[in-house]
Design a protein around this motif. Structure first.
Motif, PDB file in Angstrom:
ATOM      1  N   UNK A   1     -18.343 101.149  49.645  1.00  0.00           N
ATOM      2  CA  UNK A   1     -19.713 101.112  50.157  1.00  0.00           C
ATOM      3  C   UNK A   1     -20.573 100.192  49.302  1.00  0.00           C
ATOM      4  N   UNK A   2     -21.658  99.745  49.903  1.00  0.00           N
ATOM      5  CA  UNK A   2     -22.665  98.934  49.215  1.00  0.00           C
ATOM      6  C   UNK A   2     -24.037  99.456  49.597  1.00  0.00           C
ATOM      7  N   UNK A   3     -24.894  99.638  48.601  1.00  0.00           N
ATOM      8  CA  UNK A   3     -26.230 100.160  48.875  1.00  0.00           C
ATOM      9  C   UNK A   3     -27.290  99.282  48.239  1.00  0.00           C
ATOM     10  N   UNK A   4     -28.356  99.073  49.003  1.00  0.00           N
ATOM     11  CA  UNK A   4     -29.525  98.351  48.505  1.00  0.00           C
ATOM     12  C   UNK A   4     -30.756  99.204  48.761  1.00  0.00           C
ATOM     13  N   UNK A   5     -31.623  99.275  47.755  1.00  0.00           N
ATOM     14  CA  UNK A   5     -32.823 100.099  47.860  1.00  0.00           C
ATOM     15  C   UNK A   5     -34.014  99.324  47.316  1.00  0.00           C
ATOM     16  N   UNK A   6     -35.126  99.467  48.019  1.00  0.00           N
ATOM     17  CA  UNK A   6     -36.338  98.767  47.620  1.00  0.00           C
ATOM     18  C   UNK A   6     -37.499  99.754  47.638  1.00  0.00           C
ATOM     19  N   UNK A   7     -38.296  99.770  46.564  1.00  0.00           N
ATOM     20  CA  UNK A   7     -39.408 100.721  46.456  1.00  0.00           C
ATOM     21  C   UNK A   7     -40.741  99.963  46.429  1.00  0.00           C
ATOM     22  N   UNK A   8     -41.805 100.711  46.772  1.00  0.00           N
ATOM     23  CA  UNK A   8     -43.166 100.175  46.722  1.00  0.00           C
ATOM     24  C   UNK A   8     -43.286  98.876  47.513  1.00  0.00           C
ATOM     25  N   UNK A   9     -42.955  98.947  48.796  1.00  0.00           N
ATOM     26  CA  UNK A   9     -42.993  97.769  49.648  1.00  0.00           C
ATOM     27  C   UNK A   9     -44.436  97.317  49.875  1.00  0.00           C
ATOM     28  N   UNK A  10     -44.626  96.009  49.883  1.00  0.00           N
ATOM     29  CA  UNK A  10     -45.973  95.462  50.117  1.00  0.00           C
ATOM     30  C   UNK A  10     -46.430  95.740  51.547  1.00  0.00           C
ATOM     31  N   UNK A  11     -45.482  95.885  52.456  1.00  0.00           N
ATOM     32  CA  UNK A  11     -45.790  96.254  53.839  1.00  0.00           C
ATOM     33  C   UNK A  11     -44.613  97.048  54.392  1.00  0.00           C
ATOM     34  N   UNK A  12     -44.943  98.122  55.118  1.00  0.00           N
ATOM     35  CA  UNK A  12     -43.898  98.931  55.747  1.00  0.00           C
ATOM     36  C   UNK A  12     -43.798  98.652  57.242  1.00  0.00           C
ATOM     37  N   UNK A  13     -44.528  97.621  57.708  1.00  0.00           N
ATOM     38  CA  UNK A  13     -44.569  97.323  59.142  1.00  0.00           C
ATOM     39  C   UNK A  13     -43.223  96.819  59.661  1.00  0.00           C
ATOM     40  N   UNK A  14     -42.400  96.256  58.792  1.00  0.00           N
ATOM     41  CA  UNK A  14     -41.081  95.761  59.207  1.00  0.00           C
ATOM     42  C   UNK A  14     -39.993  96.819  59.071  1.00  0.00           C
TER      43      UNK A  14
ATOM     44  N   UNK B   1     -37.183  99.159  57.779  1.00  0.00           N
ATOM     45  CA  UNK B   1     -36.151  98.979  56.753  1.00  0.00           C
ATOM     46  C   UNK B   1     -35.417  97.639  56.903  1.00  0.00           C
ATOM     47  N   UNK B   2     -36.029  96.688  57.609  1.00  0.00           N
ATOM     48  CA  UNK B   2     -35.329  95.437  57.912  1.00  0.00           C
ATOM     49  C   UNK B   2     -35.568  94.335  56.882  1.00  0.00           C
ATOM     50  N   UNK B   3     -36.515  94.500  55.965  1.00  0.00           N
ATOM     51  CA  UNK B   3     -36.741  93.460  54.961  1.00  0.00           C
ATOM     52  C   UNK B   3     -36.959  94.132  53.614  1.00  0.00           C
ATOM     53  N   UNK B   4     -35.856  94.348  52.893  1.00  0.00           N
ATOM     54  CA  UNK B   4     -35.941  95.020  51.598  1.00  0.00           C
ATOM     55  C   UNK B   4     -36.544  94.126  50.528  1.00  0.00           C
ATOM     56  N   UNK B   5     -36.675  92.859  50.815  1.00  0.00           N
ATOM     57  CA  UNK B   5     -37.264  91.948  49.854  1.00  0.00           C
ATOM     58  C   UNK B   5     -38.753  92.161  49.648  1.00  0.00           C
ATOM     59  N   UNK B   6     -39.376  93.002  50.467  1.00  0.00           N
ATOM     60  CA  UNK B   6     -40.813  93.252  50.332  1.00  0.00           C
ATOM     61  C   UNK B   6     -41.129  94.246  49.222  1.00  0.00           C
ATOM     62  N   UNK B   7     -40.111  94.865  48.619  1.00  0.00           N
ATOM     63  CA  UNK B   7     -40.354  95.850  47.573  1.00  0.00           C
ATOM     64  C   UNK B   7     -40.620  95.212  46.227  1.00  0.00           C
ATOM     65  N   UNK B   8     -41.405  95.931  45.405  1.00  0.00           N
ATOM     66  CA  UNK B   8     -41.691  95.419  44.064  1.00  0.00           C
ATOM     67  C   UNK B   8     -40.501  95.596  43.133  1.00  0.00           C
ATOM     68  N   UNK B   9     -39.584  96.464  43.502  1.00  0.00           N
ATOM     69  CA  UNK B   9     -38.412  96.713  42.661  1.00  0.00           C
ATOM     70  C   UNK B   9     -37.225  96.996  43.573  1.00  0.00           C
ATOM     71  N   UNK B  10     -36.128  96.251  43.358  1.00  0.00           N
ATOM     72  CA  UNK B  10     -34.910  96.455  44.146  1.00  0.00           C
ATOM     73  C   UNK B  10     -33.760  96.887  43.238  1.00  0.00           C
ATOM     74  N   UNK B  11     -32.878  97.689  43.807  1.00  0.00           N
ATOM     75  CA  UNK B  11     -31.680  98.098  43.068  1.00  0.00           C
ATOM     76  C   UNK B  11     -30.496  98.094  44.013  1.00  0.00           C
ATOM     77  N   UNK B  12     -29.320  97.872  43.443  1.00  0.00           N
ATOM     78  CA  UNK B  12     -28.094  97.861  44.239  1.00  0.00           C
ATOM     79  C   UNK B  12     -27.038  98.712  43.559  1.00  0.00           C
ATOM     80  N   UNK B  13     -26.131  99.211  44.356  1.00  0.00           N
ATOM     81  CA  UNK B  13     -24.981  99.950  43.827  1.00  0.00           C
ATOM     82  C   UNK B  13     -23.835  99.811  44.810  1.00  0.00           C
TER      83      UNK B  13
END
Length: 1008
Positions: free
Chosen positions: A517-530, A532-544
């Motif tokens: 499995x591969x997981x990507x998580x993004x927190x504190x998104x600048x906009x939630x209007x998109x 879960x389709x654009x994780x790049x909008x988060x101020x902090x991203x993590x992967x596992x």
């Protein structure tokens, strides 16, 4: 003289010519004259055969046989021989007593039911399609002795808990092993119930030992349908179902809540929460919110199934498609799936048969992840402030309240939060059967499964993750993939000579599985209007990411011997090797004996006893359901640890250095669970099938129990797998069937099943008990493993009610006053504490389960009813405890029972609000009798006369049915059948579990 000889020769030639061209024609019917399609018709002593068409008719060339004897056979009926007399004829078959002539699947082969020496049960296709079921497990509920099926969760698409002969493992999976068309460990969520031809349940070790390390929890063998010779047949089975939660908790309205909350506050020295004006408004204009009804939905479930089948003598096929749309019982929750299947059987030659089965499933769901916790929306609905509206005047959600639950508005949480899954599972099964010579065949069964799933989550504004965290919510995507392969190769020899019959099977099998499995998580998104389709909008991203792989290798030999068609012997030895254990290989033997007593001369002429068989068996099976790398040391993979400047690390006293920590401890001698089982049983048929009976007694002992033990903090404090202790199960299974009425127009069959099981923990490798942490924040430490007690034991304080006025002096010794909660002082120390006063306070395992199944046909109508229940189990309910307030998330009571609180004038056992009254959740106050009886299903069906439609429609039925129609129970919660249980330890625990719906179904079944 010469003329006479010449005439004789000419006559013989005519007879021979006529015999060579003789065609036999006839019809095969059942006992009531109904045509039997697919019956086998054979010229005795030859290989000439055919099958009947959909009207029961057949024709067959008799070759050069002068007076052919026709043998007619059909599954479930007694075979019959008929000497052909030159004219078309009709053979009427009688139903076999309890269908003991049936051939059933026993794993890597088949046996006649009458010759089986293990404890087995069968569920047939007509029993399955008679119910509008979504999951395969539902077909087993109330139909198989020794099998307990519990619908533990009312969420859409949820599986059922199936236990065969009790709980065999502590904290590992106790579900049986499912085998679909020879694929071991198959996923039953990927099969449509309408595609099933039969289900065989193997219960004792003499039957399950052929599956060795995976057979300890019982085996369920599922065979899917194949096409029948004849014209193409189209079958459809659409139905719709209306669902609703059957029972609500007695939650207070706004006025009652305000009065009770004021009483709570003033009793503990605080000012009243609500003014007199507010109380007046709650009685007149402002009725508040019924949060249970606001969250719930009453959905229509839709199910559509179509199949096409047919074929010739050499090629048979069945193709099917199912679509299920199942909305949930709460808003913004649903499950959908599409399942397609294609089964193809090819007779390539007189020696070679091929079979190909392909199935694909595309499940999707939204917000079905709730396991039961006080922060789930379903829990918040019965904890939340009934004086609060759902929305502000501007239409936005009111997210929090000053009273009742601390959590977020459940309507907002369920509306705004998204937890979506979409997956695909594809399985291909190829079976090759080659007849090497007479009696000897080789079979190769190969299967491959590929799965993928994407989980997408979004918790932005208006959700608890957004409000309760500095990260302001998150978006997440997790992609998981897996594939598995199985290769089973076995030789089977069947031989008969004189009074002897022998079947020998030799198997080599290998299987493997890999997942990643591969997981990507993004927190504190600048906009939630998109979403879960654009994780790049988060101020902090993590992967596992993760990876796992395991494999099994097995060898098996089996013999089945019969003498004089009455003395039976069976034996199996299987050697399994597993990659996940330290001791890789283990041998699992079994043996069984059977005696068909009714074949003996002293019973041969009995009119009362039609069939009587005594059987017994002993065997050993195993369990190795632990993680793929449980037997080797591991590194910590959850987080990277850092050492900073004040701590010398890596030769430096400053700076930030990342490192990977060591994982927890590892057992150096991890081995198989060992399950030894003895079974003694009897099968009987009386009065030519009027009465049937099956009874079994079993005793099973499991040693080297696999347990996920928590290590001490000085040794990392992490969990690791060990072999810890032993337990046993023993019980009785009784299955009685009667046909009280059987006339031309009316038939009534009734079956009663009783399953009794007693479970006991025998040892814990020197420990007396282990207190376990369980499910959700509300149920931590409420279960205990205790030697001498059954699994499912609750642990806590014994609740004795309230201190009464007459007990004031004694209450003072504990710092209490009349009206406070009273608990058992085990050691008499005048203090209540966890060290001295927590004891076993109940058990979630039922003492027995039972069912009563009735089927009545009268003219063109049929009526089916199934009653099901359990007795002796208890329920520890976190649900009810939180509705009385004062616990964690629940600041104030919402249950109407609090209106009957203790007062000097009304000294009840509901404690008053007091600074000295302890409120303890781990208490027998929240333990209730979980016994129940349910009318699980009632169905009325009308069978349209075939004469109405001619040949256009071969079968048409319309039906209406009800599920979970009523429940008789003393349990005051939603549903006594539901539970949060995940293993044997957590039986009977229940918090915030969505109950099973009451429903009514409308459907048709038609064949063209």
């Amino acid at each position: 003289m010469k003329k006479c000889l010449l005439l004789l020769v000419l006559a013989l030639c005519v007879l021979v010519t006529h015999a060579q061209n003789q065609t036999v024609r006839g019809k095969v019917t059942g006992p009531n004259g109904q045509p039997l399609a697919g019956a086998s018709v054979t010229i005795k002593g030859t290989n000439l055969s055919t099958t009947t068409d959909e009207n029961g008719n057949f024709q067959l060339s008799a070759g050069n046989v002068l007076k052919p004897v026709i043998t007619v056979t059909f599954v479930g009926y007694e075979s019959q021989d008929y000497t052909y007399k030159g004219k078309s004829f009709t053979v009427q078959l009688n139903q076999d007593a309890r269908t003991l002539g049936d051939v059933i699947v026993v794993g890597y082969g088949v046996q006649r039911k009458r010759d089986v020496t293990g404890a087995t049960s069968e569920v047939k296709a007509d029993q399955i399609v008679a119910k509008p079921i979504v999951r395969v497990e539902e077909a087993l509920q109330g139909t198989v002795a020794g099998v307990t099926v519990q619908s533990v969760n009312g969420q859409p698409g949820a599986g059922l808990a199936v236990r065969i002969r009790g709980t065999a493992s502590i904290n590992n999976n106790n579900d049986p092993l499912y085998v679909i068309d020879g694929q071991i460990g198959a996923d039953i969520s990927t099969i449509s119930p309408n595609d099933i031809e039969s289900i065989e349940v193997l219960k004792d070790a003499s039957a399950t030992a052929i599956y060795g390390s995976r057979g300890s929890t019982g085996v369920v063998i599922i065979s899917t349908k194949l096409g029948k010779e004849g014209k193409p047949r189209i079958d459809i089975n659409p139905w719709v179902k209306k669902e609703a939660i059957a029972k609500e908790l007695p939650i207070m309205n706004a006025y009652q809540f305000a009065v009770a909350t004021n009483n709570q506050y003033t009793s503990t020295g605080s000012p009243a929460a609500f003014t007199a004006a507010q109380l007046q408004a709650f009685q007149t204009t402002d009725k508040g919110t019924d949060w249970q009804k606001a969250l719930q939905d009453k959905p229509w479930v839709q199910n559509y199934q179509i199949s096409v089948s047919g074929g010739s003598n050499d090629v048979k096929y069945m193709v099917s498609y199912l679509h299920l749309d199942q909305p949930g019982l709460i808003i913004n929750q649903w499950f959908r799936t599409d399942i397609a299947r294609a089964n193809l059987q090819v007779k390539a030659s007189n020696r070679l048969n091929l079979q190909f089965n392909i199935t694909a499933a595309l499940p999707q769901n939204r917000n079905t992840q709730y396991q039961g916790d006080i922060t789930d929306p379903f829990a918040e609905a019965y904890e939340w402030d009934p004086t609060s509206p759902i929305r502000n005047p501007n239409g936005s959600f009111i997210l929090e309240s000053s009273y009742a639950a601390l959590g977020i508005n459940p309507i907002a949480q369920e509306t705004n939060g998204l937890n979506d899954n979409s997956g695909i599972s594809a399985t291909g099964v190829g079976i090759l059967t080659y007849r090497i010579l007479k009696g000897l065949t080789f079979t190769s069964n190969n299967s491959y499964t590929n799965t993928s799933n994407i989980n997408r989550q979004l918790y932005g504004p208006g959700t608890s993750a957004y409000l309760a965290s500095a990260s302001n919510g998150y978006a997440l995507q997790n992609s998981s993939y897996g594939h598995s392969f199985q290769n089973s190769n076995y030789f089977t020899y069947k031989g008969e000579w004189g009074d002897h019959a022998l079947t020998v099977t030799a198997l080599y099998e290998q299987s493997s599985g890999t997942s990643y499995n591969n997981q990507s998580k993004s927190v504190n998104l600048s906009s939630y209007s998109l979403g879960y389709w654009n994780l790049g909008l988060g101020s902090d991203q993590s992967t596992s990411s993760g990876y796992s792989s395991s494999a099994l290798q097995s060898y098996m030999g089996r013999i089945e011997y019969k003498f004089k068609d009455r003395y039976l012997l069976g034996g199996t030895v299987r050697d399994d090797g597993s990659s996940v254990l330290t001791q890789k290989y283990s041998v699992f033997p079994s043996g069984s004996l059977g005696w068909i007593i009714s074949k003996e001369n002293f019973l041969a002429g009995s009119k009362a006893i039609s069939f009587l068989k005594l059987r017994g068996g002993y065997g050993i099976t195993g369990n190795q359901t632990v993680g793929a790398y449980s037997s080797i040391p591991q590194i910590g993979v959850n987080n990277i640890e850092y050492a900073t400047g004040g701590y010398p690390f890596n030769g430096a006293g400053s700076g930030l250095t990342g490192y990977t920590p060591l994982g927890g401890p590892t057992s150096t001698n991890l081995k198989w669970e060992d399950d030894r089982q003895t079974d003694i049983g009897v099968d009987a048929v009386f009065l030519n099938g009027l009465i049937t009976f099956t009874g079994d007694y079993y005793y099973r002992k499991v040693t080297n129990l696999l347990y996920n033990l928590t290590s001490p903090y000085y040794n990392s404090g992490q969990n690791y797998e060990v072999n810890l202790g032993s337990l046993n199960n023993q019980g009785w299974e009784l299955d009685l069937g009667v046909t009280p009425v059987n006339t031309k127009r009316i038939k009534w069959t009734t079956t009663g099943i009783l399953s009794i099981n007693r479970n006991k923990l025998l040892s814990l490798s020197g420990l007396d008990n282990v207190v376990t942490n369980n499910i959700g924040s509300a149920q931590t430490g409420v279960s205990i493993l205790k030697v001498g007690k059954p699994l499912g034991e609750f642990y806590g304080y014994k609740y004795l009610g309230t201190w009464k006025t007459a007990d004031a002096a004694t209450a003072a010794l504990y710092g209490n006053v009349p009206g406070d909660s009273r608990y058992l002082d085990v050691l008499g120390t005048h203090t209540i504490n966890a060290t001295d006063d927590e004891i076993p306070i109940g058990n979630g395992a039922p003492k027995y389960s039972f069912s009563w199944n009735n089927n009545v046909t009268f003219g063109n109508f049929s009526l089916a009813m199934l009653f099901y229940g359990t007795h002796g189990g208890q329920i520890y309910t976190g649900t009810l405890s939180y509705t009385y307030g004062g616990l964690g998330d629940a600041r104030n009571a919402t249950n109407r029972g609090i209106l009957n609180v203790w007062t000097p004038e009304n000294q009840t056992n509901i404690p008053h609000w007091s600074a000295t009254s302890p409120i303890i959740i781990n208490s027998s106050r929240w333990v209730y009798d979980g016994s129940y009886i349910k009318l699980k299903n009632i169905a009325l069906t009308y069978h349209f006369p075939q004469t109405w439609f001619g040949t256009a429609i071969k079968d048409l039925q319309a039906y209406v049915s009800g599920q979970n129609v009523f429940t008789i129970t003393k349990y005051p919660g939603y549903d006594p059948e539901i539970s949060n249980m995940t293993n044997g330890i957590t039986q009977g625990l229940e918090t915030a579990t969505i109950p099973n719906p009451r429903s009514v179904t409308f459907g048709i079944r038609a064949g063209f």
